[in-house]
Enzyme design. Structure first.
Site, PDB file in Angstrom:
ATOM      1  N   TYR A  48      -1.453  -1.271  10.363  1.00  0.00           N
ATOM      2  CA  TYR A  48      -1.663  -1.462   8.921  1.00  0.00           C
ATOM      3  C   TYR A  48      -0.515  -0.836   8.128  1.00  0.00           C
ATOM      4  CZ  TYR A  48      -3.821  -1.184   4.306  1.00  0.00           C
ATOM      5  OH  TYR A  48      -4.075  -1.309   2.954  1.00  0.00           O
ATOM      6  N   SER A  88       0.842  -1.194   0.000  1.00  0.00           N
ATOM      7  CA  SER A  88       0.000   0.000   0.000  1.00  0.00           C
ATOM      8  C   SER A  88       0.875   1.240   0.000  1.00  0.00           C
ATOM      9  CB  SER A  88      -0.890   0.010   1.253  1.00  0.00           C
ATOM     10  OG  SER A  88      -1.563   1.242   1.362  1.00  0.00           O
TER      11      SER A  88
END
Ligand SMILES: NC(=O)c1ccc[n+]([C@@H]2O[C@H](COP(=O)([O-])OP(=O)(O)OC[C@H]3O[C@@H](n4cnc5c(N)ncnc54)[C@H](OP(=O)(O)O)[C@@H]3O)[C@@H](O)[C@H]2O)c1
Length: 264
Positions: A143, A130
């Site tokens: 995350y 990401s």
């Protein structure tokens, strides 16, 4: 000709994974796809069950595919989910689950398939990380950190795979309009205005992002190139200006921009 013939796409039931699976099917690739329920996969995808939160489930899937798909030559480690929570209140079990689902599980799948790819001298590994690994999302510490670690893992594997015929793609999406925002786990925490503002900003970014098919087109191009590398995919601001800013701007300036981006 498309370089891969048989693929595993984790999390192929919805979002980016579904678009990846559909794009691969359109290229004539045999696609195995996972979901936790075993349902809701695109027509033509061979269904498998996988819960990345369970190391036993990861091991069972790898074992099944080694038996039933010995010619597999593309692994797309896509499945994942986020937890939105201030670090001071982050439940210990949610931390463990984020490492397992976003890092340990995908790395185990690489461990299961990479040796055969390297021995055969061909194959592609795609790890969906990401842009959050480069530009962290406030209140998504685990995350962001897990995605940064997954990117670094991919970059290490690129070095090791050099000259072996295996391509490793560190795929870094920006914000995309998928079910990711709705699937976000949000443990109960005391009310906080900064948290609310950041959550609303994050939601806005996801909802206004491009559709998953945009990421699928970018990924197909990357796989077709048969080259290892980091691929950033998203809107112009995130995918083009973002990496430029990461290279050129001092970290303190990047943090200032992120504070504005998340309305902190
Ligand atoms: N959307 C974005 O803006 C964005 C940005 C950067 C990176 N990403 C990454 O892209 C990947 C796909 O996300 P998405 O946006 O497509 O989100 P999504 O629409 O919520 O899809 C997530 C997928 O992951 C699977 N999944 C979630 N937790 C799982 C678990 N514990 N075990 C196995 N599978 C699990 C889901 O499968 P089930 O069918 O079993 O629920 C689903 O197929 C993720 O790794 C995410 O971190 C997304």
């Amino acid at each position: 000709m498309f370089p891969c013939k048989e693929a595993l796409v984790t999390g192929a039931g919805r979002g980016l994974g579904r678009a990846f699976a559909e794009a691969l099917l359109a290229e004539g690739v045999t696609v195995w796809g996972t979901s936790r329920s075993g349902n809701a996969l695109p027509a033509g995808v061979r269904p498998l069950r996988l819960d990345l939160a369970s190391p036993a489930s990861v091991a069972a899937l790898a074992e099944q595919l080694r038996r039933e798909a010995p010619a597999l030559d593309l692994l797309v480690n896509n499945a994942g989910a986020g937890v939105f929570c201030p670090f001071a209140h982050f439940p210990e079990e949610s931390l463990d689950a984020q490492w397992q689902v976003l890092l340990a599980g995908p790395v185990s799948l690489c461990r299961a398939f990479y040796p055969a790819f390297a021995e055969r001298g061909r194959g592609t590994i795609v790890n969906v990380a990401s842009l959050a690994g480069v530009f962290p999302i406030p209140f998504m510490s685990a995350y962001s950190a897990a995605k940064a670690a997954l990117s670094t893992f991919s970059k290490t594997l690129m070095l090791e795979a050099d000259g072996s015929g295996v391509a490793v793609v560190d795929f870094q999406p920006g914000d995309y309009a998928t079910g990711f925002n709705d699937a976000m786990a949000e443990p109960p925490v005391p009310d906080d205005a900064r948290l609310r503002r950041a959550r609303a900003a994050a939601e806005r970014h996801f909802v206004n992002g491009p559709l998953p098919q945009h990421a699928a087109r970018r990924l197909m191009r990357a796989i077709r190139s048969e080259r290892s590398g980091t691929v950033v995919s998203g809107n112009f601001f995130e995918a083009t200006l973002g990496p430029l800013a990461a290279r050129l701007l001092p970290q303190a300036v990047v943090r200032r921009i992120l504070r504005i981006f998340y309305n902190l």
